[in-house]
Motif scaffolding. Structure first.
Motif, PDB file in Angstrom:
ATOM      1  N   MET A 216     -11.947  28.084  20.786  1.00 25.98           N
ATOM      2  CA  MET A 216     -12.001  26.999  21.762  1.00 25.98           C
ATOM      3  C   MET A 216     -11.622  27.532  23.142  1.00 25.98           C
ATOM      4  O   MET A 216     -10.717  28.346  23.275  1.00 25.98           O
ATOM      5  CB  MET A 216     -11.047  25.864  21.344  1.00 25.98           C
ATOM      6  CG  MET A 216     -11.078  24.658  22.245  1.00 25.98           C
ATOM      7  SD  MET A 216     -10.140  23.248  21.587  1.00 25.98           S
ATOM      8  CE  MET A 216     -11.294  22.645  20.354  1.00 25.98           C
ATOM      9  N   LEU A 217     -12.338  27.101  24.167  1.00 29.73           N
ATOM     10  CA  LEU A 217     -12.038  27.466  25.553  1.00 29.73           C
ATOM     11  C   LEU A 217     -11.075  26.441  26.143  1.00 29.73           C
ATOM     12  O   LEU A 217     -11.356  25.249  26.138  1.00 29.73           O
ATOM     13  CB  LEU A 217     -13.328  27.482  26.384  1.00 29.73           C
ATOM     14  CG  LEU A 217     -13.153  27.521  27.902  1.00 29.73           C
ATOM     15  CD1 LEU A 217     -12.587  28.864  28.342  1.00 29.73           C
ATOM     16  CD2 LEU A 217     -14.483  27.240  28.606  1.00 29.73           C
ATOM     17  N   LEU A 218      -9.944  26.911  26.639  1.00 33.49           N
ATOM     18  CA  LEU A 218      -8.993  26.061  27.341  1.00 33.49           C
ATOM     19  C   LEU A 218      -9.266  26.159  28.836  1.00 33.49           C
ATOM     20  O   LEU A 218      -9.248  27.247  29.411  1.00 33.49           O
ATOM     21  CB  LEU A 218      -7.558  26.495  27.042  1.00 33.49           C
ATOM     22  CG  LEU A 218      -6.450  25.894  27.920  1.00 33.49           C
ATOM     23  CD1 LEU A 218      -6.378  24.378  27.755  1.00 33.49           C
ATOM     24  CD2 LEU A 218      -5.095  26.542  27.614  1.00 33.49           C
ATOM     25  N   VAL A 219      -9.524  25.031  29.478  1.00 30.94           N
ATOM     26  CA  VAL A 219      -9.665  24.963  30.933  1.00 30.94           C
ATOM     27  C   VAL A 219      -8.443  24.226  31.469  1.00 30.94           C
ATOM     28  O   VAL A 219      -8.210  23.063  31.136  1.00 30.94           O
ATOM     29  CB  VAL A 219     -10.949  24.213  31.349  1.00 30.94           C
ATOM     30  CG1 VAL A 219     -11.042  24.140  32.872  1.00 30.94           C
ATOM     31  CG2 VAL A 219     -12.181  24.906  30.776  1.00 30.94           C
ATOM     32  N   ILE A 220      -7.649  24.918  32.277  1.00 25.05           N
ATOM     33  CA  ILE A 220      -6.444  24.316  32.850  1.00 25.05           C
ATOM     34  C   ILE A 220      -6.776  23.846  34.262  1.00 25.05           C
ATOM     35  O   ILE A 220      -7.096  24.653  35.136  1.00 25.05           O
ATOM     36  CB  ILE A 220      -5.279  25.323  32.880  1.00 25.05           C
ATOM     37  CG1 ILE A 220      -5.011  25.884  31.480  1.00 25.05           C
ATOM     38  CG2 ILE A 220      -4.013  24.659  33.416  1.00 25.05           C
ATOM     39  CD1 ILE A 220      -3.910  26.929  31.427  1.00 25.05           C
ATOM     40  N   THR A 221      -6.692  22.534  34.490  1.00 23.86           N
ATOM     41  CA  THR A 221      -7.168  21.990  35.761  1.00 23.86           C
ATOM     42  C   THR A 221      -6.521  20.635  36.029  1.00 23.86           C
ATOM     43  O   THR A 221      -5.397  20.381  35.595  1.00 23.86           O
ATOM     44  CB  THR A 221      -8.721  21.905  35.749  1.00 23.86           C
ATOM     45  OG1 THR A 221      -9.172  21.570  37.035  1.00 23.86           O
ATOM     46  CG2 THR A 221      -9.229  20.949  34.692  1.00 23.86           C
ATOM     47  N   CYS A 222      -7.222  19.769  36.752  1.00 24.74           N
ATOM     48  CA  CYS A 222      -6.743  18.417  37.040  1.00 24.74           C
ATOM     49  C   CYS A 222      -7.916  17.445  36.991  1.00 24.74           C
ATOM     50  O   CYS A 222      -9.081  17.864  36.908  1.00 24.74           O
ATOM     51  CB  CYS A 222      -6.038  18.347  38.391  1.00 24.74           C
ATOM     52  SG  CYS A 222      -7.160  18.578  39.803  1.00 24.74           S
ATOM     53  N   THR A 223      -7.645  16.167  37.060  1.00 25.13           N
ATOM     54  CA  THR A 223      -8.695  15.167  36.892  1.00 25.13           C
ATOM     55  C   THR A 223      -9.710  15.170  38.021  1.00 25.13           C
ATOM     56  O   THR A 223     -10.843  14.746  37.834  1.00 25.13           O
ATOM     57  CB  THR A 223      -8.085  13.748  36.783  1.00 25.13           C
ATOM     58  OG1 THR A 223      -7.243  13.509  37.919  1.00 25.13           O
ATOM     59  CG2 THR A 223      -7.280  13.591  35.515  1.00 25.13           C
ATOM     60  N   GLU A 224      -9.326  15.624  39.213  1.00 22.28           N
ATOM     61  CA  GLU A 224     -10.229  15.589  40.362  1.00 22.28           C
ATOM     62  C   GLU A 224     -11.043  16.864  40.529  1.00 22.28           C
ATOM     63  O   GLU A 224     -11.643  17.080  41.588  1.00 22.28           O
ATOM     64  CB  GLU A 224      -9.425  15.321  41.638  1.00 22.28           C
ATOM     65  CG  GLU A 224      -8.679  13.992  41.630  1.00 22.28           C
ATOM     66  CD  GLU A 224      -9.598  12.807  41.418  1.00 22.28           C
ATOM     67  OE1 GLU A 224     -10.596  12.704  42.151  1.00 22.28           O
ATOM     68  OE2 GLU A 224      -9.326  11.991  40.519  1.00 22.28           O
ATOM     69  N   ASP A 225     -11.062  17.700  39.515  1.00 24.47           N
ATOM     70  CA  ASP A 225     -11.801  18.961  39.601  1.00 24.47           C
ATOM     71  C   ASP A 225     -13.284  18.706  39.320  1.00 24.47           C
ATOM     72  O   ASP A 225     -13.750  18.823  38.181  1.00 24.47           O
ATOM     73  CB  ASP A 225     -11.223  19.971  38.610  1.00 24.47           C
ATOM     74  CG  ASP A 225     -11.981  21.286  38.602  1.00 24.47           C
ATOM     75  OD1 ASP A 225     -12.746  21.528  39.549  1.00 24.47           O
ATOM     76  OD2 ASP A 225     -11.805  22.060  37.648  1.00 24.47           O
ATOM     77  N   VAL A 226     -14.032  18.372  40.357  1.00 25.96           N
ATOM     78  CA  VAL A 226     -15.457  18.071  40.216  1.00 25.96           C
ATOM     79  C   VAL A 226     -16.245  19.311  39.796  1.00 25.96           C
ATOM     80  O   VAL A 226     -17.250  19.223  39.083  1.00 25.96           O
ATOM     81  CB  VAL A 226     -16.015  17.494  41.539  1.00 25.96           C
ATOM     82  CG1 VAL A 226     -17.512  17.236  41.434  1.00 25.96           C
ATOM     83  CG2 VAL A 226     -15.284  16.213  41.906  1.00 25.96           C
ATOM     84  N   THR A 227     -15.781  20.492  40.228  1.00 29.25           N
ATOM     85  CA  THR A 227     -16.470  21.731  39.864  1.00 29.25           C
ATOM     86  C   THR A 227     -16.567  21.881  38.355  1.00 29.25           C
ATOM     87  O   THR A 227     -17.620  22.233  37.815  1.00 29.25           O
ATOM     88  CB  THR A 227     -15.745  22.942  40.478  1.00 29.25           C
ATOM     89  OG1 THR A 227     -15.822  22.860  41.899  1.00 29.25           O
ATOM     90  CG2 THR A 227     -16.385  24.244  40.032  1.00 29.25           C
ATOM     91  N   THR A 228     -15.461  21.615  37.641  1.00 20.39           N
ATOM     92  CA  THR A 228     -15.503  21.698  36.186  1.00 20.39           C
ATOM     93  C   THR A 228     -16.441  20.655  35.599  1.00 20.39           C
ATOM     94  O   THR A 228     -17.180  20.926  34.645  1.00 20.39           O
ATOM     95  CB  THR A 228     -14.086  21.548  35.597  1.00 20.39           C
ATOM     96  OG1 THR A 228     -13.309  22.694  35.978  1.00 20.39           O
ATOM     97  CG2 THR A 228     -14.117  21.472  34.080  1.00 20.39           C
TER      98      THR A 228
END
Length: 299
Positions: A1-13
């Motif tokens: 599984m790929l873990l992406v550490i970010t935030c809710t406003e990350d439109v790029t993701t």
């Protein structure tokens, strides 16, 4: 599984997700940490997301660090506060997860060892690029800054109060209070802003005509203006490659200025935003990032 550490406003993701076919993604939005359930112990860890996705120490394959930001400002009194303590605890835990994966060679594009900041970047960059004269000062205004035009900048993107950050702007050096720390750079009256995204040997370059700008900092007006694809010379691309080899970066977005035929280095953002350079999915950037994620994911 790929873990992406970010935030809710990350439109790029959000925009990247459709390109990650065949990749099982677990998204951790740090600003919504209290919506996740987790247990880290000597037996490993389990993290349950609000939508029921389960990340464990057994199924995690790699980590992509995006933008783990707390979006709401808090006032932190001198004696500290509970909210700030909670954020610090959460940050500490998830940094440990990230660093642990880095030790195993399981981080993608952005790695903890890439800690070079502006001071060191500019020192190294002088070997490969033209770099405008700069000073990072406190306590005394240097004589050489009293002539010519200078830009004041910031070393970080930390907010200075009321949600505001420093922007690059022309300054009268004689009016600066030397008791504060200042980052000064010689003002270049450039023809173009140039930005180059580097992704493990691939370079995507774009330019913005500065004759259309009102301010020194193009970020103020970028949403209203269009960046056009451009080509760098072979020597300029070689300089980027050499800089990346020396610093150890595999990914980053360069900021340059071009005056005539001369390219001036400003900085490298090791985890710079890039989606705005390919909003119509025509420049191949999303495919390139997705392929790199898949490459590491499938190892």
């Amino acid at each position: 599984m790929l873990l992406v550490i970010t935030c809710t406003e990350d439109v790029t993701t959000n925009m990247l997700m459709p390109f990650l076919d065949g990749v099982n993604v677990f998204r951790f939005n740090i600003n919504k940490w209290n919506e996740y359930i987790w247990d880290f112990s000597d037996k490993g860890f389990k993290v349950l997301s609000p939508d029921g996705n389960l990340l464990t120490s057994n199924n995690i394959k790699c980590v992509y660090l995006r933008k783990p930001l707390f979006l709401e400002d808090i006032d932190i009194p001198k004696e500290g506060c509970l909210d700030n303590w909670l954020r610090s605890e959460v940050e500490c835990l998830w940094k440990d997860v990230y660093y642990d994966m880095a030790k195993r060679g399981k981080t993608i594009l952005v790695h903890p060892r890439n800690g070079w900041r502006k001071h060191t970047q500019m020192t190294i960059a002088k070997k490969y690029f033209n770099v405008p004269e700069w000073h990072i000062i406190r306590g005394k205004i240097p004589e050489e800054t009293l002539s010519g035009d200078w830009i004041i900048k910031s070393l970080t993107q930390e907010k200075i109060g009321k949600g505001k950050i420093f922007i690059a702007k022309k300054v009268d050096v004689t009016k600066l209070d030397p008791q504060y720390p200042w980052f000064l750079q010689r003002r270049i009256k450039a023809d173009y802003d140039v930005t180059s995204l580097y992704v493990r040997g691939k370079i995507f370059s774009f330019q913005l005509d500065r004759s259309k700008l009102t301010y020194d900092d193009c970020r103020i007006e970028t949403p209203l203006l269009k960046w056009e694809k451009c080509e760098l010379s072979k020597d300029e691309e070689y300089a980027i490659e050499a800089f990346m080899r020396e610093t150890g970066f595999e990914f980053g977005r360069f900021d340059f200025l071009r005056k005539g035929e001369t390219l001036y280095f400003l900085e490298l953002n090791p985890n710079g935003q890039w989606a705005w350079l390919d909003l119509e999915y025509k420049n191949g950037i999303f495919e390139c990032i997705a392929n790199e994620i898949k490459r590491v994911y499938k190892r």
